[in-house]
Scaffold this motif. Structure first.
Motif, mmCIF file in Angstrom:
data_model
loop_
_atom_site.group_PDB
_atom_site.id
_atom_site.type_symbol
_atom_site.label_atom_id
_atom_site.label_comp_id
_atom_site.label_asym_id
_atom_site.label_seq_id
_atom_site.Cartn_x
_atom_site.Cartn_y
_atom_site.Cartn_z
ATOM 1 N N UNK A 147 0.717 -1.175 0.166
ATOM 2 C CA UNK A 147 0.084 0.086 -0.032
ATOM 3 C C UNK A 147 0.896 1.118 -0.164
ATOM 4 N N UNK A 148 0.638 2.356 -1.014
ATOM 5 C CA UNK A 148 1.634 3.346 -0.877
ATOM 6 C C UNK A 148 0.779 4.491 0.056
ATOM 7 N N UNK A 149 1.504 5.644 0.015
ATOM 8 C CA UNK A 149 1.042 6.574 1.118
ATOM 9 C C UNK A 149 -0.012 6.982 0.881
ATOM 10 N N UNK A 150 -0.619 6.894 -0.266
ATOM 11 C CA UNK A 150 -1.985 7.551 -0.661
ATOM 12 C C UNK A 150 -2.969 6.601 -0.414
ATOM 13 N N UNK A 151 -2.749 5.190 0.011
ATOM 14 C CA UNK A 151 -3.548 4.266 0.340
ATOM 15 C C UNK A 151 -3.841 3.298 -1.039
ATOM 16 N N UNK A 152 -3.295 3.521 -2.139
ATOM 17 C CA UNK A 152 -3.362 2.673 -3.086
ATOM 18 C C UNK A 152 -2.456 1.620 -3.314
ATOM 19 N N UNK A 153 -3.241 0.422 -3.695
ATOM 20 C CA UNK A 153 -2.490 -0.661 -3.879
ATOM 21 C C UNK A 153 -1.519 -1.000 -4.998
ATOM 22 N N UNK A 154 -0.291 -1.088 -4.634
ATOM 23 C CA UNK A 154 0.783 -1.032 -5.673
ATOM 24 C C UNK A 154 1.474 -2.168 -5.845
ATOM 25 N N UNK A 155 2.169 -2.545 -6.970
ATOM 26 C CA UNK A 155 3.081 -4.010 -6.926
ATOM 27 C C UNK A 155 4.314 -3.716 -7.703
ATOM 28 N N UNK A 156 5.466 -4.610 -7.393
ATOM 29 C CA UNK A 156 6.557 -4.343 -8.077
ATOM 30 C C UNK A 156 6.347 -5.190 -9.363
ATOM 31 N N UNK A 157 7.067 -4.719 -10.444
ATOM 32 C CA UNK A 157 6.708 -5.333 -11.601
ATOM 33 C C UNK A 157 7.003 -6.819 -11.836
ATOM 34 N N UNK A 158 6.177 -7.749 -12.109
ATOM 35 C CA UNK A 158 6.596 -9.139 -12.274
ATOM 36 C C UNK A 158 6.497 -9.360 -13.899
ATOM 37 N N UNK A 159 6.008 -8.432 -14.684
ATOM 38 C CA UNK A 159 6.413 -8.507 -16.165
ATOM 39 C C UNK A 159 6.523 -7.098 -16.687
#
Length: 364
Positions: free
Chosen positions: A54-66
């Motif tokens: 979860x980033x500081x804005x509350x959005x769900x983020x991911x480290x790139x798998x592709x």
């Protein structure tokens, strides 16, 4: 410097040189993407393991798998009008030995309007890439549209297509025959069955396909495969090119030609690519796309011999200056030398071992 790193830099430098000569430009991407980009396309990724936070804005983020998904998203978001010819050197994040690792991946993409030359260009670049890594390579090629044209002619439904393809990819003739006997009452069964055995020399398999051309779509796909022969004639490498209809691919994302590359001494697929218009369709775009990726981790896993040292010296006792002089003698012979304390060593990847005791170097 680590020998693997030297090798990695050398390979990447050669690949960049190839891609820039073809007029491709480098693209830079963010390491982070919205989680939904990957969650909505999990079957394209073929993994359940996505590193999410979860980033500081509350959005769900991911480290790139592709990388491909990120490139498609960026180009479509930028609303590029011109056809984009790009290459990338980016890290992906995947699980290795139950831990997430950062792994470099190199690849090229053409996104926009494709023509017959696009196929020739991308296949030629794939060959040049393999050659730059190892002169002893194999490139396997297939065409999903050729198989799909047979399926459509018969009127096979999507779920049955997937079952049929599983058996073709697994070269499971027995189960495929049972599946076809149960679901298809058609003269085309023999054509579908033959896909399991349609694997081998490019020219020979191309010749066998002629008898299967029963509609315009099959003719178009055949012509697409045949046109690639001009690339192989130019490279004079037909002995390294296979036509194989059991190459596995995600039917919902790829269309047209697909291909995979191998090098001698490595059973892993080190290069994989194809045309993926269907992926762009999922983003509501009518653009075309083709490209390939090189899996750098597959190269280095098989290059562990470069981690070996030539000389291991176990220091027991004696003048350190004499020991250093002995080390430099080996180094002047272009040897890799490691010195460890006697009795406190677990190194096993060496070629020769010595013990330095009371000022004397004794081969062990």
């Amino acid at each position: 410097m680590n020998a693997n790193l030297i090798n990695e830099n050398s390979i990447i430098s050669n690949l960049i040189n190839i891609y820039e000569k073809f007029g491709f430009k480098k693209i830079k991407l963010s390491k982070f993407e919205d989680y939904n980009l990957y969650n909505d396309n999990k079957d394209f990724l073929q993994t359940e393991h996505i590193l999410t936070f979860m980033n500081l804005s509350g959005n769900l983020k991911s480290l790139r798998p592709d990388v491909t998904l990120s490139i498609v998203k960026k180009i479509l978001k930028d609303n590029e009008k011109e056809t984009q010819k790009i290459y990338y050197i980016e890290d992906i994040y995947k699980i290795v030995s139950n831990e997430y690792e950062e792994i470099p991946q190199v690849g090229v993409e053409i996104i926009g309007k494709l023509n017959k030359y696009s196929n020739l260009e991308i296949i030629s670049m794939a060959i040049e890439s393999l050659k730059s890594i190892n002169e002893n390579y194999i490139l396997e090629i297939s065409n999903i549209d050729f198989m799909s044209a047979i399926f459509d002619e018969v009127g096979i439904k999507e779920n049955l297509k997937i079952e049929i393809l599983k058996n073709i990819y697994g070269k499971n003739k027995h189960d495929l025959e049972k599946l076809l006997d149960k679901n298809i009452k058609s003269e085309y069964k023999k054509y579908i069955l033959s896909f399991i055995e349609l694997s081998g020399n490019y020219k020979n398999i191309l010749e066998k396909l002629k008898c299967m051309i029963i509609n315009d779509n099959l003719q178009k796909s055949y012509d697409e495969l045949k046109s690639l022969s001009s690339v192989f004639e130019m490279h004079n490498n037909f002995d390294k090119i296979l036509l194989d209809f059991s190459i596995e691919s995600q039917l919902g994302y790829y269309n047209g030609i697909i291909f995979k590359g191998y090098i001698k001494g490595n059973n892993d697929i080190i290069l994989s690519g194809g045309r993926y218009d269907k992926l762009l369709n999922k983003f509501n775009s009518d653009k075309n796309a083709i490209g390939f990726a090189i899996y750098m981790d597959k190269l280095y896993e098989k290059n562990k011999s470069s981690d070996y040292i030539d000389i291991l010296i176990l220091y027991k006792s004696g003048d350190e200056k004499i020991l250093l002089n002995e080390v430099r003698k080996f180094m002047n012979q272009n040897k890799k030398v490691r010195v460890d304390i006697y009795g406190d060593n677990s190194i096993s990847n060496y070629k020769e071992k010595y013990i330095f005791d009371n000022g004397n170097l004794i081969k062990s």
